[in-house]
Design an enzyme around this catalytic site. Structure first.
Site, PDB file in Angstrom:
ATOM      1  N   GLU A  50      41.753  -1.859  -0.609  1.00 49.05           N
ATOM      2  CA  GLU A  50      41.741  -0.486  -0.068  1.00 49.05           C
ATOM      3  C   GLU A  50      42.982  -0.171   0.757  1.00 49.05           C
ATOM      4  O   GLU A  50      43.421   0.976   0.812  1.00 49.05           O
ATOM      5  CB  GLU A  50      40.483  -0.242   0.774  1.00 49.05           C
ATOM      6  CG  GLU A  50      39.200  -0.127  -0.038  1.00 49.05           C
ATOM      7  CD  GLU A  50      38.500  -1.464  -0.257  1.00 49.05           C
ATOM      8  OE1 GLU A  50      39.109  -2.517   0.056  1.00 49.05           O
ATOM      9  OE2 GLU A  50      37.359  -1.462  -0.746  1.00 49.05           O
ATOM     10  N   PHE A 112      23.257  -1.912   5.473  1.00 46.58           N
ATOM     11  CA  PHE A 112      24.214  -2.702   4.707  1.00 46.58           C
ATOM     12  C   PHE A 112      25.498  -1.895   4.485  1.00 46.58           C
ATOM     13  O   PHE A 112      25.441  -0.742   4.069  1.00 46.58           O
ATOM     14  CB  PHE A 112      23.603  -3.101   3.350  1.00 46.58           C
ATOM     15  CG  PHE A 112      24.573  -3.850   2.481  1.00 46.58           C
ATOM     16  CD1 PHE A 112      25.045  -5.101   2.862  1.00 46.58           C
ATOM     17  CD2 PHE A 112      25.037  -3.302   1.292  1.00 46.58           C
ATOM     18  CE1 PHE A 112      25.948  -5.789   2.067  1.00 46.58           C
ATOM     19  CE2 PHE A 112      25.943  -3.987   0.491  1.00 46.58           C
ATOM     20  CZ  PHE A 112      26.394  -5.231   0.886  1.00 46.58           C
ATOM     21  N   GLN A 113      26.614  -2.502   4.748  1.00 45.35           N
ATOM     22  CA  GLN A 113      27.937  -1.867   4.629  1.00 45.35           C
ATOM     23  C   GLN A 113      28.042  -0.575   5.438  1.00 45.35           C
ATOM     24  O   GLN A 113      28.695   0.376   5.013  1.00 45.35           O
ATOM     25  CB  GLN A 113      28.315  -1.643   3.162  1.00 45.35           C
ATOM     26  CG  GLN A 113      28.521  -2.957   2.415  1.00 45.35           C
ATOM     27  CD  GLN A 113      29.215  -2.812   1.075  1.00 45.35           C
ATOM     28  OE1 GLN A 113      29.053  -1.812   0.393  1.00 45.35           O
ATOM     29  NE2 GLN A 113      29.983  -3.828   0.694  1.00 45.35           N
ATOM     30  N   LYS A 162      25.945   8.951   1.365  1.00 43.67           N
ATOM     31  CA  LYS A 162      25.507   8.922  -0.034  1.00 43.67           C
ATOM     32  C   LYS A 162      24.570  10.091  -0.373  1.00 43.67           C
ATOM     33  O   LYS A 162      24.715  10.718  -1.417  1.00 43.67           O
ATOM     34  CB  LYS A 162      24.821   7.589  -0.331  1.00 43.67           C
ATOM     35  CG  LYS A 162      24.453   7.422  -1.804  1.00 43.67           C
ATOM     36  CD  LYS A 162      23.850   6.044  -2.062  1.00 43.67           C
ATOM     37  CE  LYS A 162      23.227   5.968  -3.445  1.00 43.67           C
ATOM     38  NZ  LYS A 162      24.186   5.643  -4.495  1.00 43.67           N
ATOM     39  N   MET A 476      62.857 -11.328  10.722  1.00 45.62           N
ATOM     40  CA  MET A 476      63.165 -10.557  11.927  1.00 45.62           C
ATOM     41  C   MET A 476      62.627 -11.251  13.171  1.00 45.62           C
ATOM     42  O   MET A 476      63.290 -11.277  14.209  1.00 45.62           O
ATOM     43  CB  MET A 476      62.607  -9.129  11.807  1.00 45.62           C
ATOM     44  CG  MET A 476      63.029  -8.216  12.936  1.00 45.62           C
ATOM     45  SD  MET A 476      64.821  -8.090  13.101  1.00 45.62           S
ATOM     46  CE  MET A 476      65.166  -6.630  12.131  1.00 45.62           C
TER      47      MET A 476
END
Lengths: 562, 164
Positions: A50, A112-113, A162, A476
């Protein structure tokens, strides 16, 4: 009136907003949206992480000037977008991130999630929404796009539970957005501009300092007109590269921590600084008390918070860069600006002299120098490639040795400094500009942070080129250890690095390698003409440093030159 | 020079707006002395009255940053202008028999009211500006203040008298 589901409304509204491409990754609570998506002609680029989706949408926006869009699921899908969102926020890039959310009834139940992504992203978005009722969805999407692209642009997140994407409502196109609490000032105050005209007229050592705002508002033509007509030299921030032609004689190169000698000296000696679309970041100013000590400073910016934040300015101008410069140019046209003053000519000569006495150089040895790779890349691509970068030495050398001429040509994480930005950004830029050559200038450290997006490039036949300046170090950080920590290379040496040629092949891309200076040109040529995604691994001088360098907190006139 | 400022902020009356403002202050290291939020006459608009501190450059940034939040409709700095300011304080003070008369006298001078009485305490309700509240707290401290609940300051412009 027809009834549509939330998912259908979302996709319909995306089309209304002119979206044709979405970068995303599916999951449980966005299944209904993905199911509808399969029945539209919207192009969906399936990334491999993602974070990659957000960087790709971000670079798509930078390259095209349109709003980038990404779609991910709830919970970890949403939290994985945070680095990308913060990156876009720091660089003022217009993107809309749509995250799925657990059903409204479950919100707050540790489902969940489930994660409070609106809470998490509040400080790193321009604005965000949780849509609780499908009736508000169309209006929210319209508002989100309006906010993302107007004023000082930025990321907007829409969290979509949802049940909202499933429930139906009668759909009507929302009216134009009217927000009484949000009205950016585009047209600047005329009186302020008159002061600027007068200051330009009086100045003996004028300087233009341009930034990302010039790129975002595509004010490059107006900027060039102001500079050329009045013979004012131009320097810019990293974010401003491409806003003024890097091939123009008035161009000084980038300023700041790794700016050119002549740019930093010009800042330190100028008597008028016209700052356009910049926010005086600490990497630019060095020690603020000694920044542009002899200058009257004019600052043009659409965001009032950018003005007087780090540096006291004499004439603030709140307005869009393009409109402000256009008006300024018109006013100058109507004014007798007089002959070019002898002091002004001396100023230009002095700058030219700095260029001659202290040019940007490196020592050529029998080991490949990273600067040489970029010089060659510039030459072989005729300066026309879109360059994305990772973060660190690779980014600074890209900024110093590739000369940009167009806005949207240099795509880099400036404000946040996000390693792993370059490859997904190259994917996004290539989608936005399919006919352009897109090159990610990378280091062997940061390329490994989002290397999985090679699979995305290969799947969609995106012929992105990755140039790895492979020095075996986190270069760096190692440079700072070398210069300021007695060469104690704590955790900056990679004891193991994958074979990038084999890795490219494993992904179905082409892998090439150069280990000697004489191989550089051949590898670059072969990579550039290849129609597939390519990783070019350049084994470079391990302990090369980026110069000039201004130590953190020092005035920018105090540069380490070698 | 660091100075106290009272900001009156009109915002959309929506969930999360207070968090946006509080988050801005914590994220940027600004100071909140007190904060008071409630609906206005318009149900979709809330007023936040905030007392903050800072020098003029910081205050300018605070006002601009707050204004930049999409849900913020208007920010006004009441400091340096004519305004009225009030705070309500409930305080529970020890009140032994020998002190009761004195406490009541002080309460009376400050136009407070006793809203709850026990064998050994008064609960007093005081309304006033910061100076008045500070003054009564100083006077009652020697008796032993058990608990204090303060609303934080709310404030409003005075209308321009010459106009009316």
């Amino acid at each position: 009136m027809s009834k549509l589901t939330g998912a259908q409304i979302l996709l319909r509204m995306l089309k209304e907003e002119g979206v044709d491409t979405i970068f995303g990754y599916p999951g449980g609570v966005v299944l209904d949206i993905y199911d509808e998506l399969a029945r539209t002609d919207l192009k969906h680029i399936l990334v491999r992480h993602e974070q990659g989706a957000v960087h790709a949408a971000d670079a798509y926006a930078r390259a095209s000037g349109k709003v980038g869009v990404c779609l991910v699921t709830s919970g970890p899908g949403a939290t994985n977008t945070v680095t990308g969102i913060a990156t876009a926020n720091m660089d003022s890039i217009p993107i809309v991130v749509i995250t799925g959310q657990v059903p409204t009834k479950l919100i707050g139940n540790d489902a969940f999630q489930e994660v409070d992504i609106v809470g998490i992203t509040r400080p790193c978005t321009k604005h965000n929404y949780l849509v609780k009722d499908v009736k508000d969805l169309a209006k929210t999407i319209k508002e989100a796009f309006h906010i993302a692209r107007s004023g000082r642009p930025g990321p907007v997140l829409i969290d979509l539970p949802k049940d909202v994407s499933i429930s139906k409502t009668s759909f009507k196109l929302p009216d134009d957005v009217q927000l009484r609490s949000y009205n950016p000032t585009y047209v600047p105050n005329r009186k302020q501009l008159l002061k600027v005209v007068d200051m330009i007229k009086k100045a003996k050592k004028p300087l233009i300092f341009s930034g990302g705002g010039v790129i975002l508002s595509r004010a490059h033509k107006e900027l060039a007109e102001l500079a050329k007509k009045n013979k004012i030299p131009v320097t810019s921030t990293l974010m401003g590269l491409g806003g003024f032609s890097g091939m123009d004689p008035l161009w000084l190169g980038m300023l700041g921590m790794h700016g050119t000698y002549r740019a930093n000296m010009s800042v330190s000696e100028c008597d008028l600084m016209i700052a356009v679309g910049v926010r005086f970041d600490d990497r630019v100013t060095g020690k603020t008390d000694e920044f542009a000590p002899y200058a009257k400073i004019v600052q043009i910016d659409i965001d009032p918070t950018s003005i007087q934040k780090n540096i006291q300015v004499h004439v603030p101008v709140v307005g869009d860069c393009k409109i402000s410069l256009e008006l300024l140019n018109q006013m100058i046209d109507h004014e007798d600006m007089g002959e070019l003053k002898p002091e002004h000519q001396q100023w230009l000569d002095r700058i030219d002299n700095w260029k001659k006495t202290t040019p940007q150089v490196y020592d050529q040895t029998d080991v490949i120098k990273p600067q040489y790779v970029i010089e060659k890349l510039f030459e072989l691509t005729k300066g026309e490639a879109i360059i994305t970068t990772e973060v660190g030495q690779n980014q600074m050398w890209a900024a110093q040795y590739y000369h940009f001429t167009q806005p949207g040509q240099f795509i880099s994480s400036g404000g946040l400094g996000t390693m792993g930005f370059g490859l997904p950004a190259a994917v996004g830029a290539q989608v936005a500009a399919p006919d352009k050559l897109v090159v990610d200038i990378a280091g062997d450290g940061s390329i490994q942070m989002n290397i999985q997006e090679m699979a995305t490039a290969v799947q969609y036949n995106l012929p992105v080129k990755v140039v790895i300046l492979n020095n075996g170090f986190l270069g760096m950080v190692r440079q700072w250890q070398q210069l300021f920590y007695d060469k104690c290379y704590s955790s900056t040496k990679f004891q193991h690095t994958p074979d990038f040629v084999k890795l490219a092949e494993a992904y179905g891309a082409v892998g090439l390698r150069a280990t000697k200076p004489e191989e550089v040109e051949k590898v670059l040529k072969e990579g550039i003409v290849c129609k597939k995604a390519v990783i070019m691994d350049f084994v470079v001088e391990p302990e090369e440093c980026v110069y000039p360098m201004v130590p953190a907190g020092a005035p920018i006139s105090k540069m380490l030159l070698v | 020079m660091t100075k106290k400022h009272i900001l009156s902020i009109l915002v959309d009356n929506e969930p999360g707006v207070l968090s946006r403002i509080a988050g801005l202050f914590s994220g940027r290291g600004y100071n909140i002395d007190s904060l008071c939020v409630a609906e206005t006459a318009e149900p979709f608009v809330s007023r936040i009255t905030m007392v903050t501190k800072g020098d003029s450059m910081i205050l300018e940034q605070i006002k601009k940053q707050v204004n930049k939040i999409i849900n913020v409709i208007k920010v006004t700095d009441l400091t340096d202008q004519e305004f009225v300011e009030r705070e309500l304080v409930l305080l529970k003070v020890n009140a032994k028999a020998e002190h009761r008369a004195e406490i009541l006298r002080i309460t009376d001078i400050f136009r407070g009211q006793v809203v709850d009485v026990g064998q050994e305490h008064f609960t007093i309700n005081i309304i006033g500006d910061t100076d008045k509240i500070t003054a009564i707290l100083t006077l009652l401290k020697p008796f032993g203040i058990r608990e204090i609940a303060r609303t934080g300051c709310i404030a409003m412009f005075r209308e321009n008298k010459s106009k009316s």
